[in-house]
Design an enzyme around this catalytic site. Structure first.
Site, PDB file in Angstrom:
ATOM      1  N   SER A  52      38.521  50.750  53.582  1.00  0.00           N
ATOM      2  CA  SER A  52      39.571  49.735  52.673  1.00  0.00           C
ATOM      3  C   SER A  52      40.867  49.760  53.113  1.00  0.00           C
ATOM      4  O   SER A  52      41.721  49.249  52.456  1.00  0.00           O
ATOM      5  CB  SER A  52      39.156  50.023  51.272  1.00  0.00           C
ATOM      6  OG  SER A  52      39.349  51.249  51.211  1.00  0.00           O
ATOM      7  N   THR A 171      42.375  50.931  47.691  1.00  0.00           N
ATOM      8  CA  THR A 171      43.753  51.050  48.399  1.00  0.00           C
ATOM      9  C   THR A 171      44.178  52.552  48.487  1.00  0.00           C
ATOM     10  O   THR A 171      43.762  53.233  47.442  1.00  0.00           O
ATOM     11  CB  THR A 171      44.707  50.436  47.726  1.00  0.00           C
ATOM     12  OG1 THR A 171      44.384  49.229  47.139  1.00  0.00           O
ATOM     13  CG2 THR A 171      46.090  50.438  48.235  1.00  0.00           C
ATOM     14  N   THR A 189      46.579  49.045  52.610  1.00  0.00           N
ATOM     15  CA  THR A 189      45.333  48.512  52.197  1.00  0.00           C
ATOM     16  C   THR A 189      44.905  47.267  53.298  1.00  0.00           C
ATOM     17  O   THR A 189      45.866  46.913  53.816  1.00  0.00           O
ATOM     18  CB  THR A 189      45.116  47.798  50.835  1.00  0.00           C
ATOM     19  OG1 THR A 189      43.731  47.452  50.531  1.00  0.00           O
ATOM     20  CG2 THR A 189      45.983  46.723  50.568  1.00  0.00           C
ATOM     21  N   ARG A 199      45.166  35.498  51.881  1.00  0.00           N
ATOM     22  CA  ARG A 199      45.129  36.252  50.454  1.00  0.00           C
ATOM     23  C   ARG A 199      45.822  37.413  50.648  1.00  0.00           C
ATOM     24  O   ARG A 199      45.663  38.301  51.460  1.00  0.00           O
ATOM     25  CB  ARG A 199      43.725  36.546  50.084  1.00  0.00           C
ATOM     26  CG  ARG A 199      43.491  37.360  48.706  1.00  0.00           C
ATOM     27  CD  ARG A 199      43.463  38.678  48.955  1.00  0.00           C
ATOM     28  NE  ARG A 199      43.236  39.365  47.400  1.00  0.00           N
ATOM     29  CZ  ARG A 199      43.580  40.703  47.268  1.00  0.00           C
ATOM     30  NH1 ARG A 199      43.502  41.606  48.397  1.00  0.00           N
ATOM     31  NH2 ARG A 199      43.232  41.215  46.298  1.00  0.00           N
ATOM     32  N   THR A 222      44.889  51.226  42.152  1.00  0.00           N
ATOM     33  CA  THR A 222      43.982  50.495  43.185  1.00  0.00           C
ATOM     34  C   THR A 222      42.693  49.825  42.446  1.00  0.00           C
ATOM     35  O   THR A 222      42.567  49.877  41.256  1.00  0.00           O
ATOM     36  CB  THR A 222      43.297  51.918  43.923  1.00  0.00           C
ATOM     37  OG1 THR A 222      42.144  51.493  44.976  1.00  0.00           O
ATOM     38  CG2 THR A 222      42.626  52.617  42.858  1.00  0.00           C
ATOM     39  N   GLY A 223      42.010  49.243  43.259  1.00  0.00           N
ATOM     40  CA  GLY A 223      41.152  48.266  42.679  1.00  0.00           C
ATOM     41  C   GLY A 223      41.291  46.823  42.991  1.00  0.00           C
ATOM     42  O   GLY A 223      41.939  46.239  43.980  1.00  0.00           O
TER      43      GLY A 223
HETATM   44  N1  GLY Z   1      44.111  46.679  45.562  1.00  0.00           N
HETATM   45  C1  GLY Z   1      44.018  46.111  46.951  1.00  0.00           C
HETATM   46  C2  GLY Z   1      43.972  44.610  47.012  1.00  0.00           C
HETATM   47  O1  GLY Z   1      43.479  44.232  46.107  1.00  0.00           O
HETATM   48  O2  GLY Z   1      44.371  44.204  48.031  1.00  0.00           O
END
Ligand code: GLY
Length: 321
Positions: A52, A171, A189, A199, A222-223
């Site tokens: 990730s 992340t 990330t 995005r 994170t998430g």
């Molecule tokens: N938390 C990382 C992302 O959604 O890009």
């Protein structure tokens, strides 16, 4: 005398133990907190097993990698990059934006060109495993999922969990306090796997994936970035602490607000760590599965967060948890 007699590092997920091992000797012997958090980010960016972040991260829907990162010491000392496609060490690049420009964020080709101008080497960002995962995803994916409840409802959604595929959104974020009492944070990330082209999530945006203000403390998230962005998660946590909340109360406020304001889906996860100016800290998560790595004078270890909102739904484990 320093408010922080002992240095401290906190990082998201257990895969950060490797980065903390690399960063801790420097931090313990008087090195700067910004160096330490960038080391944690760099280790994850280079590790092909972390799916990730950096090399090893998952590409976008078109099969191309794009990386986001930020660093922060204070409201007037932050830097970030997003949609970087040619350079691996994007937390270092975000630091250079902070240190060498009067801007906060550089995006896309501009960020890559800035890195070129500073002599940063180009890197292959797509690992063979990530390319194979993208091919499997592409061969079985339904692009429109109109029946999904929640924030994805009726939208083109390119990060759905399918079959046995592993869908990380983990992340690497780190907060550190050095022997001078200076707090710094970094995030890095590759974003949501198979994200729509273009995005950008929470990680490179000050106040979303990362916020540090010596007056209020620091927070990292994170998430699923879309959940964190809607409530300005890290800023909200620091603001809560500035107004007297404990780190645990601050994390609870953010995650409960996300839960209240979104219809979260079973594959959604948010993990947060908050660190107050006096050195106390806590972590929480929307669902089980999140892990915090701690480095201090007693050693380096990964633990479950102090608080989890929803125990009834099993959250996704971190990349190497
Ligand atoms: N938390 C990382 C992302 O959604 O890009």
């Amino acid at each position: 005398m320093s408010k922080y007699p002992k240095p401290l590092m906190l990082a998201t997920w257990s895969f950060s133990a490797r980065g903390c091992q690399a960063a801790w000797p420097g931090l313990e012997s008087g090195g700067g907190s910004l160096d330490a958090v960038c080391t944690v980010a760099r280790e994850a960016e280079s590790n092909p097993q972390v799916d990730s972040v950096g090399f090893g991260g998952m590409p976008d829907a078109a099969g191309n990698m794009s990386l986001d990162a930020s660093v922060m010491l204070a409201p007037d000392r932050c830097g970030s990059v997003c949609a970087v496609t040619r350079h691996l060490h994007v937390a270092d690049l975000a630091r250079l934006v902070m240190e060498r420009t009067s801007h906060v964020m550089l995006a896309g080709e501009g960020a890559d060109s800035f890195a070129d101008a500073l002599g940063m080497p180009h890197a292959e960002l797509l690992s063979p495993d990530a390319r194979a995962a993208w091919k499997r995803w592409r061969s079985g994916e339904a692009q429109v999922r109109p029946n999904d409840p929640g924030i994805d409802s009726g939208k083109i959604f390119s990060s759905s969990p399918i079959g046995e595929l592993h869908f990380p959104h983990d992340t690497v974020c780190a907060l550190a306090v050095d022997t001078q009492g200076v707090m710094a944070g970094a995030c890095s990330t590759s974003g949501l796997p198979f994200k729509l082209v273009g995005r950008v999530g929470d990680s490179p945006i000050p106040g979303h994936g990362l916020y540090v203000d010596p007056e209020g403390g620091g927070a990292i998230a994170t998430g699923n970035g879309e959940l964190i962005m809607g409530v300005c998660g890290s800023f909200l946590a620091v603001e809560c602490m500035r107004r007297g909340a404990t780190p645990l109360e601050a994390v609870q406020e953010v995650i409960e607000r996300i839960h209240r304001r979104y219809k979260t889906l079973p594959h959604h996860q948010v993990g947060m760590i908050a660190l107050s100016p006096n050195g106390s800290w806590s972590a929480g998560a929307l669902r089980p599965g999140f892990a915090v790595t701690i480095a201090d004078t007693t050693g380096i270890r990964s633990v479950a967060p102090e608080w989890v909102l929803q125990h009834d739904v099993e959250g996704k484990q971190g990349g190497i948890v």
